[in-house]
Design a protein around this motif. Structure first.
Motif, PDB file in Angstrom:
ATOM      1  N   PHE A  90       0.821  -0.980  -0.135  1.00 20.84           N
ATOM      2  CA  PHE A  90       0.012   0.065   0.004  1.00 20.84           C
ATOM      3  C   PHE A  90       0.830   1.223  -0.062  1.00 20.84           C
ATOM      4  CE2 PHE A  90       0.739  -0.769   4.456  1.00 20.84           C
ATOM      5  CZ  PHE A  90       0.846   0.541   4.910  1.00 20.84           C
ATOM      6  N   TRP A 107      -6.803  -0.941  -1.787  1.00 26.82           N
ATOM      7  CA  TRP A 107      -5.922  -1.763  -0.919  1.00 26.82           C
ATOM      8  C   TRP A 107      -6.593  -2.875  -0.401  1.00 26.82           C
ATOM      9  CZ3 TRP A 107      -5.672  -1.820   5.103  1.00 26.82           C
ATOM     10  CH2 TRP A 107      -4.798  -2.659   5.517  1.00 26.82           C
ATOM     11  N   ASP A 109      -6.415  -6.206   2.147  1.00 26.58           N
ATOM     12  CA  ASP A 109      -6.027  -6.359   3.409  1.00 26.58           C
ATOM     13  C   ASP A 109      -6.074  -8.120   3.400  1.00 26.58           C
ATOM     14  OD1 ASP A 109      -5.167  -6.285   5.675  1.00 26.58           O
ATOM     15  OD2 ASP A 109      -6.744  -5.293   6.678  1.00 26.58           O
ATOM     16  N   PHE A 132      -6.761   6.519  -0.783  1.00 24.14           N
ATOM     17  CA  PHE A 132      -7.078   5.327  -1.617  1.00 24.14           C
ATOM     18  C   PHE A 132      -8.838   5.718  -1.800  1.00 24.14           C
ATOM     19  CE2 PHE A 132      -3.283   4.029  -0.379  1.00 24.14           C
ATOM     20  CZ  PHE A 132      -3.009   2.717  -0.948  1.00 24.14           C
ATOM     21  N   ILE A 135     -11.212  -0.276   0.090  1.00 24.03           N
ATOM     22  CA  ILE A 135     -10.342  -1.551   0.642  1.00 24.03           C
ATOM     23  C   ILE A 135     -11.142  -2.629   0.649  1.00 24.03           C
ATOM     24  CG2 ILE A 135      -9.735  -2.304   2.959  1.00 24.03           C
ATOM     25  CD1 ILE A 135      -9.505   0.557   3.950  1.00 24.03           C
TER      26      ILE A 135
END
Length: 358
Positions: A90, A107, A109, A132, A135
């Motif tokens: 990231f 991103w 995760d 960003f 996610i």
């Protein structure tokens, strides 16, 4: 759409496998699909399809301006619209954004210690995530953490998905007797809790001495690894526990295996479990992370309390001594994977969500 995956390495870990899986899958769906490796290449490079654009940065430090500019050039040349950054990459995506503001950032995760999120550092994430657009979390705990701890609004839970790609050149030959092999696809990390696996193997050697255990995963040659190898000797397990290191030919390995096991004390959604199911392996796994959403205990596998060596042993014995139960669990788990965790199912959700991000 034109999407580029970024990840630190191509070692055979879960996040790395998913970066490759996304790049390969999107190459057949999108106008452009690429993969950038920032720090280290590895065995998964052989799994990358030829129609995926590839770049290795050989990044040397956290802030490596030369690598950032090399990445920027690649992004501009290929008119990339979206950067899909996996795990700790990231920060590289953030640095790119500073030099090329029009690109969109996502991103992914993959944090594996999702049982211990209260101890997870978040300062760097809070600093960069305003840049960003979204996610992706690999389990619900991570989604909740991103929303509540990071106060990020556009968070989606997307499960991992297995790949049936079979580009591996190596052909591992497992030790032991066909039909009596228990496989663990898990890198040698503390969270995978191989110590518990060896405790179980010690008991199995006494009750079912013809059955063998096969540990497949990256060996980091650290203190954890030394302790595992020492225990194998201390428990006199050299004749039933075999260590193979990182391997590419997972399909080949699973075709030689009888039962899949994961003794993890923490997980997100392990790719290994999805691969067990894809190839119809009955499983005994810890009930951590997203695993209880995949495994219905006693229906499509055994999901047992983490750290309980006795429950692992008892469940393994049930499978060892019941051929029909193994067959039933394997088929039921494959149905679960095909229905909820197939490439098509996840990519449909991904595409719909991506469209909202841009």
């Amino acid at each position: 759409m034109r999407i580029l995956q970024i990840i630190d390495s191509l070692e055979a870990g879960g996040a790395e496998r998913m970066a490759v899986n996304y790049a390969n899958a999107l190459a057949n769906e999108m106008a452009f699909s690429g993969l950038v490796i920032s720090r280290k290449e590895g065995p998964l490079l052989n799994q990358l399809n030829s129609n995926v654009s590839y770049l290795f940065l050989n990044k040397k430090s956290v802030i490596d301006i030369q690598s950032v500019m090399k990445l920027r050039k690649f992004v501009i040349q290929n008119t990339v619209e979206i950067i899909h950054a996996h795990s700790t990459s990231f920060f590289l995506a953030f640095l790119l954004k500073l030099t090329y503001p029009t690109v969109k950032l996502i991103w992914h995760d993959h944090y594996g210690d999702s049982e211990f999120l209260s101890k997870r550092p978040s300062l760097a994430l809070k600093f960069v995530l305003p840049f960003f657009n979204g996610i992706i979390a690999v389990n619900q705990n991570l989604k909740n953490w991103a929303e509540q701890k990071l106060h990020f609004k556009n968070v989606v839970y997307l499960p991992n998905f297995p790949s049936d790609e079979n580009n591996a050149s190596e052909q591992t030959i497992l030790q032991g007797i066909q039909g009596k092999r228990i496989v663990s696809l898990a890198n040698f990390r503390v969270q995978k809790n191989h110590f518990l696996l060896l405790e179980v193997a010690k008991k199995i050697k006494i009750s079912h001495p013809e059955w063998t255990f096969h540990l497949v995963g990256k060996d980091f040659e650290d203190e954890y690894s030394k302790q595992i190898r020492a225990l194998i000797l201390d428990f006199n397990l050299e004749d039933i526990v075999f260590v193979y290191g990182s391997r590419n030919d997972i399909k080949n390995i699973l075709e030689q295996s009888t039962i899949g096991i994961l003794t993890s004390q923490s997980e997100g959604l392990p790719v290994a479990l999805l691969e067990y199911g894809l190839y119809e392996k009955p499983v005994v796994v810890s009930n951590v992370g997203e695993i209880p959403l995949v495994i219905q205990d006693g229906i499509n596998g055994f999901s047992v309390e983490t750290n309980s060596g006795q429950l692992f042993y008892d469940s393994l014995v049930k499978l060892i001594e019941n051929d029909s139960l193994r067959l039933h669990f394997g088929k039921e788990l494959q149905k679960t994977i095909e229905k909820k965790y197939s490439k098509k199912t996840v990519l449909d959700q991904y595409s719909n969500w991506i469209a909202l991000c841009i």
